[in-house]
Design an enzyme around this catalytic site. Structure first.
Site, mmCIF file in Angstrom:
data_model
loop_
_atom_site.group_PDB
_atom_site.id
_atom_site.type_symbol
_atom_site.label_atom_id
_atom_site.label_comp_id
_atom_site.label_asym_id
_atom_site.label_seq_id
_atom_site.Cartn_x
_atom_site.Cartn_y
_atom_site.Cartn_z
ATOM 1 N N HIS A 140 62.202 14.879 32.052
ATOM 2 C CA HIS A 140 61.724 13.539 32.391
ATOM 3 C C HIS A 140 60.608 13.167 31.425
ATOM 4 C CE1 HIS A 140 63.351 14.064 36.708
ATOM 5 N NE2 HIS A 140 64.219 13.406 35.954
ATOM 6 N N GLU B 9 56.614 12.851 32.060
ATOM 7 C CA GLU B 9 55.904 13.957 32.714
ATOM 8 C C GLU B 9 55.251 14.841 31.653
ATOM 9 O OE1 GLU B 9 59.000 15.497 35.287
ATOM 10 O OE2 GLU B 9 59.180 13.567 36.302
ATOM 11 N N ARG C 148 61.288 7.416 32.043
ATOM 12 C CA ARG C 148 61.695 8.697 32.630
ATOM 13 C C ARG C 148 63.018 9.198 32.063
ATOM 14 N NH1 ARG C 148 62.098 11.204 38.142
ATOM 15 N NH2 ARG C 148 64.266 11.410 38.748
ATOM 16 N N ARG D 139 69.884 14.423 36.864
ATOM 17 C CA ARG D 139 70.957 14.165 37.829
ATOM 18 C C ARG D 139 72.312 14.295 37.140
ATOM 19 N NH1 ARG D 139 66.937 14.263 40.080
ATOM 20 N NH2 ARG D 139 66.083 13.015 41.786
ATOM 21 N N HIS E 114 58.280 20.058 35.801
ATOM 22 C CA HIS E 114 58.156 18.614 36.002
ATOM 23 C C HIS E 114 56.726 18.312 36.418
ATOM 24 C CE1 HIS E 114 62.550 17.492 36.368
ATOM 25 N NE2 HIS E 114 62.623 18.815 36.365
ATOM 26 N N TYR F 59 62.946 14.986 48.624
ATOM 27 C CA TYR F 59 64.137 14.200 48.914
ATOM 28 C C TYR F 59 65.369 14.951 48.399
ATOM 29 C CZ TYR F 59 61.991 13.185 44.455
ATOM 30 O OH TYR F 59 61.341 13.323 43.268
ATOM 31 N N GLU G 232 56.591 21.406 40.052
ATOM 32 C CA GLU G 232 56.045 20.051 39.957
ATOM 33 C C GLU G 232 54.551 20.252 39.741
ATOM 34 O OE1 GLU G 232 57.487 17.112 39.967
ATOM 35 O OE2 GLU G 232 59.507 17.487 40.767
HETATM 36 ZN ZN LIG Z 1 60.584 15.197 36.815
#
Ligand SMILES: [Zn+2]
Ligand SMILES: *[C@@H]1O[C@H](CO)[C@@H](O)[C@H](O)[C@H]1NC(C)=O
Length: 420
Positions: free
Chosen positions: A180, A183, A237, A256, A308, A360, A383
């Site tokens: 991403h 980040e 992103r 994804r 991330h 999520y 994260e």
């Molecule tokens: Zn990320």
């Protein structure tokens, strides 16, 4: 004709201009009713159309979501939020002023001491690749350091992997970052690990890491997107693949796009969505390069760590289901010890559990793929810092502390993992 030329040159100029976020506010929204959750999901799905930038994704009740609002729409949204009973917390009053402050501080730093430590600032892709080459050239005696091109990005940039090894027949630990683009701390922290292993190889604990495992790093997966965050849009992103979308939306969420449970949940088929899964699994050359490289020798990898930001979490697979993967208890045991080691450095707390429990739902992520396809025993997502004070625009003063604490966590993982 003349009008056309003027129009075209204006278009080019406008495209080359940096996106500004003057007066943009970031609010933390914590949904406590089904109504609120549903509204957040609608806004997230329509974010592009609505001009909203989601810094996270809506998930469960009581789970905070940080959302960036443009100034011209703020009053209307504020009213709507009040009517829905939200009690927003303002994380940023003006995103652009924070970006400007950080840029001014960077320029001052560079003017005052041009030969600063590599880790005092976020670095461009070109600076990072130069540093990787230089670091490989400094490889300690008895070890081998290599920089390998494993593919080419959509826009034609090289996809590079750094590897250090000091002997045959070892398993490898894979660590990637910047899938991403926005980040930034993920890439800087990853480079800090390489710096420890190569430039601080004589430190006994670091040396033990290379004695025990090969280390394979991919600091910039989404290099086109990363470049774009420097040149054009700090909040970008996705990848930069341009497939002629009718609304002009470019790229997809590379995290994804992996070919495992692709598009089953927590991913979008809308090309303008920040969680757009892409036209097909592995459609992104950056994703396919990672896939192909690991699948050359899947059993080589003992651990797969993908980095991330932000929210200080330590996530296990899966994201696509609440069912636990193989080795879940063992991964949790190691995650517990690892986050403890992290905490002991600067007192930073990370929560840990499987992604679908803590966050999520998501599918087609590299984390789920690493567990589901090459079936790597230990798979984790970091994260990184922080929990929302700065979010994606974490000041560079936090690069070294983030590196220090997460390196302790990674070493602890390497110390604890076992194989049959
Ligand atoms: Zn990320
Ligand atoms: C983490 O380890 C501590 C100490 O051994 C233990 O009390 C705790 O239950 C563990 N937490 C989880 C979630 O496994």
């Amino acid at each position: 004709m003349k009008a056309l030329v003027i129009l075209v040159s204006c278009l080019c100029l406008c495209l080359a201009e940096k996106v500004r976020y003057d007066g943009h506010k970031v609010l933390r929204l914590v949904p406590v009713t089904e109504d609120q959750i549903e509204t957040l999901h609608i806004w997230h799905n329509e974010a592009h159309k609505r001009g909203l930038i989601f810094w996270g994704e809506p998930g469960l009740l009581n789970q905070a979501v940080d959302v960036q609002f443009p100034p011209e729409k703020f009053a209307a949204y504020r009213t709507r939020l009040n009517n829905l009973g939200f009690q927003p917390i303002v994380l940023f009053d003006n995103v652009q002023s924070e970006l400007d402050n950080q840029e001014a501080a960077r320029v001052t730093r560079q003017q005052q001491t041009p030969t600063l430590n590599f880790f005092t600032d976020y670095r461009t892709a070109a600076e990072i690749f130069q540093w990787l080459d230089q670091t490989a050239a400094n490889c300690p005696a008895g070890a081998t350091c290599t920089v390998t091109n494993i593919g080419t990005s959509w826009e034609g940039r090289e996809l590079k992997v750094f590897r250090i090894s000091n002997g045959p027949n070892k398993r490898a630990i894979w660590i990637d970052s910047l899938i991403h683009a926005r980040e930034w701390i993920s890439g800087a922290t990853n480079l800090y690990f390489i710096d420890q292993l190569v430039n601080n190889y004589n430190n006994a604990a670091n040396r033990a890491m290379v004695d025990a495992y090969d280390w394979v790093f991919m600091p910039i997966i989404n290099i086109d997107g990363y470049q774009y965050t420097f040149d054009t849009d700090r909040m970008w992103r996705r990848t930069r693949s341009d497939r002629g979308d009718i609304l002009g939306c470019v790229g997809c969420d590379a995290n994804r796009n992996f070919d495992f449970q692709w598009m089953t949940i927590g991913a979008s088929d809308d090309p303008c969505s920040n969680t757009y899964a892409g036209v097909a699994p592995n459609s992104e050359p950056e994703v396919d390069a990672v896939r192909a490289y690991i699948m050359q020798n899947p059993s080589y990898y003992g651990a797969f760590i993908t980095m991330h930001s932000y929210s200080q979490l330590f996530l296990l697979p899966y994201g696509y289901t609440v069912d636990f993967p193989q080795d879940y208890d063992e991964m949790m045991r190691v995650a517990n010890l690892s986050t403890n080691a992290l905490f002991n450095v600067h007192g930073t707390t990370y929560r840990f559990d499987s992604a679908s429990v803590i966050l999520y739902p998501s599918s087609g992520t590299s984390r789920d793929w690493a567990k589901g396809v090459p079936q790597i025993k230990y798979v984790y997502t970091f994260e990184l810092r922080d929990t929302g004070n700065y979010g994606f625009i974490l000041p560079p003063e936090q690069i070294i502390p983030s590196g220090q604490e997460t390196w302790e966590a990674v070493k602890r993982i390497a110390q604890e993992i076992t194989f049959p």
